[in-house]
Design a protein around this motif. Structure first.
Motif, PDB file in Angstrom:
ATOM      1  N   VAL A  38       0.877  -1.168   0.000  1.00 40.93           N
ATOM      2  CA  VAL A  38       0.000   0.000   0.000  1.00 40.93           C
ATOM      3  C   VAL A  38       0.916   1.220   0.000  1.00 40.93           C
ATOM      4  CG1 VAL A  38      -1.826   1.244   1.187  1.00 40.93           C
ATOM      5  CG2 VAL A  38      -1.796  -1.251   1.244  1.00 40.93           C
ATOM      6  N   VAL A  39       0.671   2.123  -0.949  1.00 42.02           N
ATOM      7  CA  VAL A  39       1.576   3.251  -1.193  1.00 42.02           C
ATOM      8  C   VAL A  39       0.801   4.561  -1.189  1.00 42.02           C
ATOM      9  CG1 VAL A  39       3.188   4.245  -2.881  1.00 42.02           C
ATOM     10  CG2 VAL A  39       3.085   1.775  -2.569  1.00 42.02           C
ATOM     11  N   CYS A  40       1.432   5.617  -0.668  1.00 40.37           N
ATOM     12  CA  CYS A  40       0.877   6.961  -0.766  1.00 40.37           C
ATOM     13  C   CYS A  40       1.353   7.559  -2.087  1.00 40.37           C
ATOM     14  CB  CYS A  40       1.338   7.833   0.402  1.00 40.37           C
ATOM     15  SG  CYS A  40       0.678   9.513   0.317  1.00 40.37           S
ATOM     16  N   ASP A  41       0.418   7.792  -2.994  1.00 37.79           N
ATOM     17  CA  ASP A  41       0.695   8.386  -4.303  1.00 37.79           C
ATOM     18  C   ASP A  41       0.646   9.900  -4.125  1.00 37.79           C
ATOM     19  OD1 ASP A  41       0.931   8.926  -6.997  1.00 37.79           O
ATOM     20  OD2 ASP A  41      -1.108   8.273  -7.498  1.00 37.79           O
ATOM     21  N   CYS A 111      -2.484  10.936   3.989  1.00 35.48           N
ATOM     22  CA  CYS A 111      -2.763  10.143   2.801  1.00 35.48           C
ATOM     23  C   CYS A 111      -3.880   9.138   3.111  1.00 35.48           C
ATOM     24  CB  CYS A 111      -1.486   9.426   2.365  1.00 35.48           C
ATOM     25  SG  CYS A 111      -1.387   9.130   0.604  1.00 35.48           S
ATOM     26  N   THR A 112      -5.125   9.602   3.050  1.00 37.09           N
ATOM     27  CA  THR A 112      -6.248   8.763   3.469  1.00 37.09           C
ATOM     28  C   THR A 112      -7.290   8.501   2.378  1.00 37.09           C
ATOM     29  OG1 THR A 112      -7.393  10.714   4.294  1.00 37.09           O
ATOM     30  CG2 THR A 112      -6.087   9.458   5.887  1.00 37.09           C
ATOM     31  N   ARG A 113      -7.177   9.176   1.235  1.00 35.37           N
ATOM     32  CA  ARG A 113      -8.151   8.970   0.158  1.00 35.37           C
ATOM     33  C   ARG A 113      -7.641   7.905  -0.803  1.00 35.37           C
ATOM     34  NH1 ARG A 113      -9.653  13.994  -3.014  1.00 35.37           N
ATOM     35  NH2 ARG A 113      -7.528  13.649  -3.632  1.00 35.37           N
ATOM     36  N   ARG A 114      -8.503   6.962  -1.151  1.00 36.77           N
ATOM     37  CA  ARG A 114      -8.074   5.940  -2.103  1.00 36.77           C
ATOM     38  C   ARG A 114      -7.781   6.589  -3.436  1.00 36.77           C
ATOM     39  NH1 ARG A 114     -11.803   0.834  -0.669  1.00 36.77           N
ATOM     40  NH2 ARG A 114     -13.412   2.343  -1.009  1.00 36.77           N
ATOM     41  N   GLY A 115      -6.656   6.228  -4.005  1.00 38.07           N
ATOM     42  CA  GLY A 115      -6.203   6.870  -5.225  1.00 38.07           C
ATOM     43  C   GLY A 115      -6.477   6.094  -6.488  1.00 38.07           C
ATOM     44  N   ASP A 116      -6.667   4.793  -6.387  1.00 41.29           N
ATOM     45  CA  ASP A 116      -6.907   4.041  -7.609  1.00 41.29           C
ATOM     46  C   ASP A 116      -8.402   3.923  -7.873  1.00 41.29           C
ATOM     47  OD1 ASP A 116      -6.707   2.523  -5.282  1.00 41.29           O
ATOM     48  OD2 ASP A 116      -5.445   0.995  -6.158  1.00 41.29           O
ATOM     49  N   ALA A 117      -8.728   3.777  -9.120  1.00 44.21           N
ATOM     50  CA  ALA A 117     -10.137   3.750  -9.519  1.00 44.21           C
ATOM     51  C   ALA A 117     -10.841   2.466  -9.073  1.00 44.21           C
ATOM     52  CB  ALA A 117     -10.234   3.888 -11.037  1.00 44.21           C
ATOM     53  N   LYS A 141      -4.010   8.734  -1.876  1.00 46.04           N
ATOM     54  CA  LYS A 141      -3.439  10.049  -2.199  1.00 46.04           C
ATOM     55  C   LYS A 141      -3.829  11.044  -1.128  1.00 46.04           C
ATOM     56  CE  LYS A 141      -7.012  10.827  -5.658  1.00 46.04           C
ATOM     57  NZ  LYS A 141      -7.269  11.069  -7.062  1.00 46.04           N
ATOM     58  N   PRO A 142      -3.044  12.105  -1.018  1.00 46.33           N
ATOM     59  CA  PRO A 142      -3.328  13.124  -0.002  1.00 46.33           C
ATOM     60  C   PRO A 142      -4.542  13.967  -0.375  1.00 46.33           C
ATOM     61  CG  PRO A 142      -1.354  13.698  -1.250  1.00 46.33           C
ATOM     62  CD  PRO A 142      -1.828  12.370  -1.751  1.00 46.33           C
TER      63      PRO A 142
END
Length: 150
Positions: A38-41, A111-117, A141-142
């Motif tokens: 799990v990565v912060c983009d 960084c708490t919002r899911r970034g991938d679709a 993503k932030p």
């Protein structure tokens, strides 16, 4: 005078038979493993670059359906390296057939919002015992992107 010996060859043979029976019973078992990161983009560009960092303590759920049609739900948290792992040993007749991995939450303050679709990744688990399946990284993503990302 020498004290009487206990056991002897008959006990040794019996012990070996018990060991053989235990080892043969273990041969019917199957072990599977699923892991991912799990990565912060940081820049929200859906690619992992040098500005991005792994997320420790992120929660991931893995749901698997076995050959016997049982549904098993696993919960995992990422390590300090952002890696989560789910592993199971079960009879070959009950092994995983398909699984769904999905991110649940990130406790990182920035960084708490899911970034991938995708809310999850579904895959068929057709690996033999002892082999692991790697899931592509989940991205968060932030809330606001840094200025250098423009």
């Amino acid at each position: 005078m020498e004290p009487p010996r206990r056991g002897g060859p008959a006990v040794a043979v019996m012990g070996m038979l018990v060991l053989v029976v235990v080892l043969c019973g273990a041969a019917d078992g199957w072990t599977g493993e699923i892991h991912g990161r799990v990565v912060c983009d940081v820049c929200g560009d859906s690619s992992i670059g040098p500005e991005d960092h792994v997320l420790e303590g992120a929660e991931v759920a893995v749901l698997c359906i076995t050959k016997s049609r049982e549904v098993i739900n696993y919960q995992a948290f990422t390590s300090s390296k952002g890696i989560y792992t789910v592993a199971e040993t079960m009879p070959e007749s009950d092994r995983w057939e398909s699984c769904l991995a999905r991110p649940i939450s990130s406790y990182h303050e920035h960084c708490t919002r899911r970034g991938d679709a995708h809310s999850g990744i579904k895959f068929t688990y057709n690996l033999s015992s002892g082999h692991s399946h790697t899931v592509k990284p989940f991205l968060y993503k932030p809330a606001s992107l840094p200025m250098y990302c423009s």
